[in-house]
Design an enzyme around this catalytic site. Structure first.
Site, short mmCIF file in Angstrom:
data_model
loop_
_atom_site.label_atom_id
_atom_site.label_comp_id
_atom_site.label_asym_id
_atom_site.label_seq_id
_atom_site.Cartn_x
_atom_site.Cartn_y
_atom_site.Cartn_z
N LYS A 94 -13.04 0.32 -2.23
CA LYS A 94 -13.95 0.51 -1.11
C LYS A 94 -15.14 1.39 -1.52
O LYS A 94 -16.28 1.12 -1.15
CB LYS A 94 -13.20 1.15 0.07
CG LYS A 94 -12.25 0.18 0.77
CD LYS A 94 -11.29 0.85 1.72
CE LYS A 94 -11.86 1.21 3.05
NZ LYS A 94 -10.82 1.58 4.05
N HIS A 134 8.91 -26.52 0.29
CA HIS A 134 8.47 -27.70 -0.44
C HIS A 134 7.45 -27.34 -1.50
O HIS A 134 6.74 -28.19 -2.02
CB HIS A 134 7.90 -28.72 0.55
CG HIS A 134 8.92 -29.18 1.54
ND1 HIS A 134 9.52 -30.42 1.49
CD2 HIS A 134 9.50 -28.53 2.59
CE1 HIS A 134 10.40 -30.52 2.48
NE2 HIS A 134 10.41 -29.38 3.15
N GLU A 179 0.82 -1.21 0.00
CA GLU A 179 0.00 0.00 0.00
C GLU A 179 0.86 1.27 0.00
O GLU A 179 0.44 2.30 -0.50
CB GLU A 179 -0.95 0.02 1.21
CG GLU A 179 -2.14 -0.91 1.04
CD GLU A 179 -3.22 -0.69 2.08
OE1 GLU A 179 -2.94 -0.13 3.15
OE2 GLU A 179 -4.37 -1.11 1.82
O1 PA5 Z 1 -3.67 1.17 5.49
C1 PA5 Z 1 -4.82 1.58 5.33
O2 PA5 Z 1 -5.11 2.78 5.59
C2 PA5 Z 1 -5.97 0.67 4.86
O3 PA5 Z 1 -5.56 -0.59 4.50
C3 PA5 Z 1 -7.00 0.56 5.99
O4 PA5 Z 1 -6.35 0.12 7.14
C4 PA5 Z 1 -8.16 -0.38 5.68
O5 PA5 Z 1 -8.70 -0.13 4.43
C5 PA5 Z 1 -9.23 -0.24 6.76
O6 PA5 Z 1 -9.66 1.08 6.83
P1 PA5 Z 1 -10.45 1.65 8.07
O7 PA5 Z 1 -9.57 1.57 9.26
O8 PA5 Z 1 -10.80 3.05 7.72
O9 PA5 Z 1 -11.68 0.78 8.25
#
Ligand code: PA5
Length: 390
Positions: free
Chosen positions: A378, A277, A256
Site C-alpha cells: 500500500k 471438477h 493476513e
Molecule cells: O485487515 C486489514 O487490516 C487490511 O486488509 C485492511 O482491511 C485493508 O488493507 C483496507 O484498509 P483500510 O480499511 O485502512 O482502507
C-alpha cells in the site's frame, strides 16, 4: 446450531494448552473491540433504516477487511434472485475503469446512498473510487452530504480530511479495529443492516461462540498438527455458492493474521460441487500438502428430484460425504455443519474463525493484528500516486 467434527485426526496432541494462550490474549488485549462484541446496534439500525427508506442502490466503497466481511454475510443471508431493496453494490475493490464506468451508467436513474469505509483513510483503491463517486453525488444531489456515510478511525487520514472539508457524516470507529476482524463492528454491521440482516441475532451467535471456546481450541490444535505434518494448505470447502465470499473473508483472515515469519498455512477455497471438477483432482492425487475444512448446510427450502427419488439437499449432502471419503486419507477433512444458514449461525462462525485465527497466531508466535506485507504494498503504491505533501 453449529456442529464440529474433527474426527480425521487421531494423532493431534489434545493436551496442547490453547487455553493459556487465550488467557494471555485477554491479558494483553483486555478491551479490544472485535472480542468485546459490545456494539451500539440501535444507532446502526437507525442509520440503516433511513438509508433503506430512500435508497435504490447502496454503494459500499472499501477493500480488504473494509468490504469482505460485509459481503460475506450479505451474500450468505440474501436470496440469490429478487433481492430486497436497496441493491447493495461494492466498489473500490479494484482499479477497473470499466467497472466504475458501468456503475456510473447503471446508477444514473437510481436513488443512491454511499458508505465509504477505510480504517486508515489512506487506502488508494478506496480513495480513488470514492473521489469519482463523490463528484458524481455532488453533481446529482444538492443534499449529497446526507447520502454519504464515511466510516473511518484515523483522524490523520485523507478520508477523514475529505469528510471534514465536505461536511460528510462520519461513523467514527475505534482505533483498535483491524480490517479482517471488523465484521461485527460498525464497519461490517452498517452495510449488513442496510441489507436487511438482523445484526442483533448475528451478534447473539458470536456471543455463543465466545461462551463455548472448546471447539475453537480443538480446531487450533488440528491446524497446528496439520502444519507440522507438512499440510501447509487449508482448503475451505462449501457446498452452497452463497458462501463463496465467506471463504474469501476466511482467506484474508488467516493469510493476513498468520502468513508471517516464513510460516503459516495458506488458505484456499473450493465452491462445490463446481470445483470438484477441477481442483478435486489435485486434492485426491496431488502433493499431500492440503487439508480441508468443509462448511456444510442443508438448504432451507428443499426440492424433490422425483426422477431420482431423492431431494436436492440429500444429493448435495451425499456429494459432500462422497468427496470426503474419496479424498480421504490423501486430503483429510474437518467438518462444520450448520442446521441452516441464518444470522445466528453466521455470527457464530465469524467469531469461531476470528478466535481461531488469533489463537493460531499465538501458536506461531506472530502478531495476529498486523499485516506488514500488505502495508508495504500500500505504501509503495501510495508513494507512486500521491505527492508526498498532499
Ligand atoms: O485487515 C486489514 O487490516 C487490511 O486488509 C485492511 O482491511 C485493508 O488493507 C483496507 O484498509 P483500510 O480499511 O485502512 O482502507
Amino acid at each position: 446450531m453449529v456442529k464440529f467434527d474433527f474426527h480425521s485426526y487421531n494423532d493431534v496432541d489434545s493436551t496442547y494448552d490453547v487455553e493459556s494462550l487465550h488467557q494471555q490474549f485477554i491479558k494483553e488485549h483486555p478491551n479490544v473491540s472485535w472480542y468485546q462484541l459490545d456494539v451500539d446496534t440501535d444507532k446502526i439500525d437507525k442509520l440503516a433504516e433511513t438509508i433503506k427508506a430512500h435508497a435504490d442502490v447502496f454503494i459500499v466503497v472499501g477493500i480488504g477487511g473494509s468490504f469482505l466481511g460485509a459481503k460475506a454475510i450479505i451474500d450468505a443471508l440474501r436470496p440469490y434472485f429478487n433481492k430486497p431493496k436497496p441493491e447493495i453494490i461494492f466498489a473500490g475493490t479494484d482499479l477497473s475503469s470499466d467497472y466504475l464506468n458501468d456503475l456510473l451508467k447503471y446508477i444514473a436513474d437510481k436513488e443512491v446512498y454511499i458508505n465509504v469505509i477505510s480504517k486508515t483513510g489512506m487506502t488508494l483503491e478506496s480513495l480513488v473510487t470514492f473521489s469519482v463517486l463523490l463528484d458524481y453525488m455532488k453533481e446529482k444531489y444538492d443534499d449529497y452530504q446526507n447520502r454519504i456515510t464515511v466510516t473511518t478511525s484515523d483522524t490523520d487520514g485523507k478520508l477523514y480530511a475529505l469528510a471534514t472539508n465536505e461536511s460528510l457524516n462520519v461513523l467514527s470507529i475505534s482505533g483498535d479495529i483491524i480490517g479482517r476482524y471488523s465484521v461485527l463492528t460498525p464497519v461490517g454491521l452498517l452495510p449488513i443492516a442496510v441489507a436487511g440482516v438482523d445484526i442483533t441475532a448475528l451478534l447473539r451467535g458470536a456471543k455463543k461462540a465466545k461462551e463455548n471456546p472448546q471447539a475453537i481450541y480443538d480446531y487450533v490444535r488440528v491446524r497446528k498438527f496439520m502444519r507440522e505434518d507438512g499440510r501447509i494448505i487449508e482448503s475451505f470447502n462449501v457446498y452452497e455458492p452463497k458462501l463463496d465470499y465467506f471463504t474469501e473473508w476466511l482467506k484474508q483472515l488467516f493469510a493476513e493474521s498468520q502468513g508471517k515469519n516464513n510460516n503459516g498455512t495458506l488458505p484456499i477455497s473450493t465452491i462445490n460441487t463446481r470445483d470438484l471438477h477441477s481442483l478435486g483432482q489435485y486434492f485426491q492425487e496431488g502433493k499431500p500438502i492440503i487439508f480441508s475444512t468443509t462448511i456444510y448446510s442443508d438448504s432451507k427450502i428443499d426440492i424433490d428430484i422425483k426422477a431420482y427419488n431423492k431431494s436436492m439437499s440429500e444429493i448435495n449432502r451425499i456429494a459432500m460425504e462422497s468427496v470426503a471419503s474419496a479424498h480421504y486419507p490423501h486430503t483429510k477433512s474437518n467438518l462444520i455443519t450448520l442446521d441452516e444458514i441464518n444470522e445466528e449461525n453466521m455470527g457464530y462462525l465469524i467469531f469461531f474463525f476470528e478466535m481461531s485465527a488469533m489463537l493460531g497466531s499465538y501458536v506461531l508466535g506472530v502478531d495476529y493484528d498486523d499485516q506488514p506485507g500488505v502495508n508495504r504494498y500500500k505504501e509503495i503504491l501510495r508513494n507512486h500516486i500521491f505527492n508526498r505533501d498532499n
